[in-house]
Design a protein around this motif. Structure first.
Motif, mmCIF file in Angstrom:
data_model
loop_
_atom_site.group_PDB
_atom_site.id
_atom_site.type_symbol
_atom_site.label_atom_id
_atom_site.label_comp_id
_atom_site.label_asym_id
_atom_site.label_seq_id
_atom_site.Cartn_x
_atom_site.Cartn_y
_atom_site.Cartn_z
ATOM 1 N N THR A 1 78.008 81.115 -26.991
ATOM 2 C CA THR A 1 78.785 79.289 -26.780
ATOM 3 C C THR A 1 78.425 78.559 -27.551
ATOM 4 O OG1 THR A 1 80.612 80.596 -24.990
ATOM 5 C CG2 THR A 1 80.928 78.325 -25.633
ATOM 6 N N SER B 1 83.089 75.012 -17.674
ATOM 7 C CA SER B 1 81.992 75.931 -17.295
ATOM 8 C C SER B 1 82.237 76.131 -15.591
ATOM 9 C CB SER B 1 81.069 74.479 -17.861
ATOM 10 O OG SER B 1 80.421 73.703 -17.019
ATOM 11 N N THR C 1 87.793 73.654 -22.730
ATOM 12 C CA THR C 1 87.048 74.214 -21.901
ATOM 13 C C THR C 1 86.641 74.114 -20.828
ATOM 14 O OG1 THR C 1 84.592 72.936 -23.163
ATOM 15 C CG2 THR C 1 86.345 74.463 -24.114
ATOM 16 N N VAL D 1 83.909 78.806 -19.586
ATOM 17 C CA VAL D 1 82.576 79.299 -20.034
ATOM 18 C C VAL D 1 81.776 79.713 -18.582
ATOM 19 C CG1 VAL D 1 80.617 79.198 -21.305
ATOM 20 C CG2 VAL D 1 82.727 77.519 -21.570
ATOM 21 N N HIS E 1 85.951 68.715 -22.327
ATOM 22 C CA HIS E 1 84.727 69.663 -21.465
ATOM 23 C C HIS E 1 85.254 69.775 -19.502
ATOM 24 C CE1 HIS E 1 82.525 72.673 -19.777
ATOM 25 N NE2 HIS E 1 81.388 72.008 -20.294
ATOM 26 N N TYR F 1 89.594 74.707 -28.986
ATOM 27 C CA TYR F 1 90.132 75.013 -27.348
ATOM 28 C C TYR F 1 90.457 73.206 -27.077
ATOM 29 C CZ TYR F 1 89.139 80.009 -27.382
ATOM 30 O OH TYR F 1 88.450 81.406 -28.215
ATOM 31 N N SER G 1 85.547 72.311 -28.678
ATOM 32 C CA SER G 1 85.865 71.712 -27.492
ATOM 33 C C SER G 1 86.796 70.820 -27.677
ATOM 34 C CB SER G 1 85.083 72.195 -26.272
ATOM 35 O OG SER G 1 85.631 71.276 -25.031
ATOM 36 N N PHE H 1 93.199 77.390 -24.072
ATOM 37 C CA PHE H 1 91.780 76.826 -22.473
ATOM 38 C C PHE H 1 90.479 78.091 -22.709
ATOM 39 C CE2 PHE H 1 90.741 77.994 -18.049
ATOM 40 C CZ PHE H 1 89.721 77.295 -17.747
ATOM 41 N N LEU H 2 89.515 78.090 -22.700
ATOM 42 C CA LEU H 2 88.516 78.884 -22.385
ATOM 43 C C LEU H 2 87.100 78.131 -21.401
ATOM 44 C CD1 LEU H 2 86.892 81.353 -24.277
ATOM 45 C CD2 LEU H 2 85.421 78.969 -25.047
#
Length: 191
Positions: free
Chosen positions: A56, A18, A16, A48, A70, A13, A67, A45-46
């Motif tokens: 993850t 969070s 990322t 979390v 982040h 990704y 990633s 894009f992720l």
């Protein structure tokens, strides 16, 4: 930190992020905007969130996920073994680039350190007394007396009492008195 396994065939990704609760209304506009901008640029894009953070971390550690950048939106750096802080650290340890490095994030969670850094760079901070929990009355008194005696000290608007590692609106109290004997019990109550 365990060793990271690099696997170039892993799921990668570009960005990322969070976020403990992806449905929280305070973040929805920013989150949707970020997703849209990543899509326009062809970036993967992720997000979390709490339900997947442990999995993850493990996937990153064993090389099944990586990633590029982040964006940490939730780490509680002052709590031991906090999963979102561990995620940011794992991403960095395994070759990713947290937008805010774990070292700096950890530093700036501590209000005393962040105030010092801001002041050192000529950026204003509110008139703040920063104290840690568990101080004796004698130590509190000494700190307040020292604070009140600072050169160019004015009491217009009072002061802000901040716990050294408080969090958000739970860590700041506005105190409007300048009388030492009134300040001490108020400080003890907050700490």
């Amino acid at each position: 930190m365990d060793e990271c396994i690099v696997n170039y065939a892993s799921e990668h990704y570009d960005l990322t992020m969070s976020l403990k609760d992806p449905l929280h209304p305070s973040f929805s506009v920013f989150l949707e905007s970020l997703k849209r901008e990543c899509t326009k640029r062809g970036l993967r894009f992720l997000l979390v969130h709490e339900a997947m953070v442990a999995e993850t971390i493990e996937k990153i550690r064993i090389g099944k996920l990586s990633s590029g950048f982040h964006l940490d939106f939730f780490s509680l750096w002052h709590e031991a073994n906090e999963p979102f802080a561990k995620l940011a650290q794992t991403i960095q340890d395994c070759g990713g680039k947290p937008i805010n490095s774990p070292h700096r994030s950890r530093l700036f969670t501590d209000k005393a350190a962040s105030h010092s850094e801001l002041t050192k760079n000529n950026l204003g901070v509110p008139r703040s007394l920063i104290m840690r929990q568990g101080l004796t009355e004698k130590t509190i008194r000494q700190m307040i007396v020292g604070f009140l005696s600072k050169k160019n000290s004015t009491w217009e608007g009072g002061l802000f009492l901040k716990k050294g590692n408080g969090f958000g609106n739970k860590g700041v109290t506005h105190i409007k008195t300048a009388v030492l004997e009134e300040l001490i019990p108020q400080v003890q109550k907050v700490l």
